[in-house]
Design a protein around this motif. Structure first.
Motif, PDB file in Angstrom:
ATOM      1  N   UNK A  15       0.839  -1.198   0.000  1.00  0.00           N
ATOM      2  CA  UNK A  15       0.000   0.000   0.000  1.00  0.00           C
ATOM      3  C   UNK A  15       0.872   1.245   0.000  1.00  0.00           C
ATOM      4  N   UNK A  16       0.286   2.315  -0.507  1.00  0.00           N
ATOM      5  CA  UNK A  16       0.953   3.612  -0.532  1.00  0.00           C
ATOM      6  C   UNK A  16       0.393   4.469   0.595  1.00  0.00           C
ATOM      7  N   UNK A  50       5.500  11.202   8.133  1.00  0.00           N
ATOM      8  CA  UNK A  50       5.882  10.364   9.272  1.00  0.00           C
ATOM      9  C   UNK A  50       5.768   8.877   8.937  1.00  0.00           C
ATOM     10  N   UNK A  51       6.351   8.514   7.815  1.00  0.00           N
ATOM     11  CA  UNK A  51       6.327   7.122   7.401  1.00  0.00           C
ATOM     12  C   UNK A  51       6.968   6.179   8.407  1.00  0.00           C
ATOM     13  N   UNK A  52       7.957   6.671   9.143  1.00  0.00           N
ATOM     14  CA  UNK A  52       8.607   5.808  10.134  1.00  0.00           C
ATOM     15  C   UNK A  52       7.702   5.559  11.342  1.00  0.00           C
ATOM     16  N   UNK A 108       8.598  10.137  -3.034  1.00  0.00           N
ATOM     17  CA  UNK A 108       8.980  11.519  -3.344  1.00  0.00           C
ATOM     18  C   UNK A 108      10.071  11.964  -2.380  1.00  0.00           C
ATOM     19  N   UNK A 109      10.684  13.090  -2.667  1.00  0.00           N
ATOM     20  CA  UNK A 109      11.804  13.569  -1.849  1.00  0.00           C
ATOM     21  C   UNK A 109      11.394  13.954  -0.436  1.00  0.00           C
ATOM     22  N   UNK A 137       9.125  12.616   1.467  1.00  0.00           N
ATOM     23  CA  UNK A 137       8.723  11.504   2.326  1.00  0.00           C
ATOM     24  C   UNK A 137       7.244  11.543   2.657  1.00  0.00           C
ATOM     25  N   UNK A 138       6.481  12.344   1.932  1.00  0.00           N
ATOM     26  CA  UNK A 138       5.038  12.425   2.192  1.00  0.00           C
ATOM     27  C   UNK A 138       4.279  11.290   1.518  1.00  0.00           C
ATOM     28  N   UNK A 139       4.945  10.575   0.627  1.00  0.00           N
ATOM     29  CA  UNK A 139       4.355   9.406  -0.022  1.00  0.00           C
ATOM     30  C   UNK A 139       5.364   8.266   0.046  1.00  0.00           C
ATOM     31  N   UNK A 140       4.914   7.160   0.627  1.00  0.00           N
ATOM     32  CA  UNK A 140       5.796   6.012   0.821  1.00  0.00           C
ATOM     33  C   UNK A 140       5.045   4.746   0.431  1.00  0.00           C
ATOM     34  N   UNK A 141       5.700   3.883  -0.322  1.00  0.00           N
ATOM     35  CA  UNK A 141       5.114   2.564  -0.614  1.00  0.00           C
ATOM     36  C   UNK A 141       5.636   1.574   0.416  1.00  0.00           C
ATOM     37  N   UNK A 142       4.691   0.875   1.037  1.00  0.00           N
ATOM     38  CA  UNK A 142       5.024  -0.162   2.010  1.00  0.00           C
ATOM     39  C   UNK A 142       4.718  -1.528   1.423  1.00  0.00           C
ATOM     40  N   UNK A 143       5.642  -2.454   1.628  1.00  0.00           N
ATOM     41  CA  UNK A 143       5.442  -3.847   1.284  1.00  0.00           C
ATOM     42  C   UNK A 143       5.581  -4.610   2.595  1.00  0.00           C
ATOM     43  N   UNK A 144       4.473  -5.171   3.042  1.00  0.00           N
ATOM     44  CA  UNK A 144       4.444  -5.886   4.322  1.00  0.00           C
ATOM     45  C   UNK A 144       4.262  -7.368   4.037  1.00  0.00           C
TER      46      UNK A 144
END
Length: 180
Positions: free
Chosen positions: A131-132, A139-141, A166-167, A169-176
């Motif tokens: 999911x993105x 605050x992806x972390x 993006x630079x 960090x406001x959009x992050x793709x997570x693979x769980x």
């Protein structure tokens, strides 16, 4: 950002690093540390607290965010009303979907000015969820930590991969991935 995030963060700092460190972080941040769990506050204040805790402890800010997210998961879970449908969730992936499809919707109803993160689901199998994450708060972390806390709650083992889209960090793709 809801005040419970701030109160939980300050409590974590005091418990893990002591009152002296908390006072130093508050001083560096020019923050009096006066928050109520139901109040709304600018997320930049939390970012400043995290950055100054990192400077004070020499622990990277990303690592502190992950620890905070994992720690705060149960507190946030406990704030949900009984009718929130969480009892229907039996799996970490179910819960993540429920957060986006129900909890974030309800938050926006209760607090029209709220701006919760958005999850766009890309794919899902029995063992993998992709999911993105989109959030102006970058605050992806914290999200990684929340995922870890969620997996722990459901007594599951997961591996989390992330890639910033993006630079900022406001959009992050997570693979769980579930580990069997």
């Amino acid at each position: 950002m809801k005040g419970i995030i701030f109160t939980e963060f300050l409590e974590l700092v005091e418990q893990q690093f002591g009152l002296e460190t908390l006072d130093k972080v508050l001083d560096l941040s020019e923050d009096q540390g006066i928050y109520t769990s139901v109040g709304s506050y600018d997320h930049k204040s939390l970012v400043k607290l995290i950055v100054n805790l990192s400077k004070t402890t020499d622990i990277p800010a990303d690592a502190l965010q992950e620890v905070f997210g994992e720690t705060v998961f149960i507190s946030l879970l406990n704030t949900l009303p009984d009718n929130a449908g969480i009892l229907d969730c039996t799996h970490c992936f179910d819960f993540v979907r429920h957060v986006e499809e129900y909890i974030h919707v309800e938050v926006k109803k209760l607090y029209p000015d709220a701006n919760p993160p958005k999850f766009d689901f890309v794919s899902e199998t029995e063992t993998q969820l992709v999911f993105d994450y989109s959030s102006a708060r970058c605050m992806g972390h914290v999200c990684i930590g929340l995922l870890k806390g969620c997996a722990k709650h459901f007594d599951q083992q997961i591996e989390i991969g992330s890639q910033s889209l993006n630079e900022q960090g406001s959009e992050v793709r997570f693979v769980v991935n579930l580990i069997e």
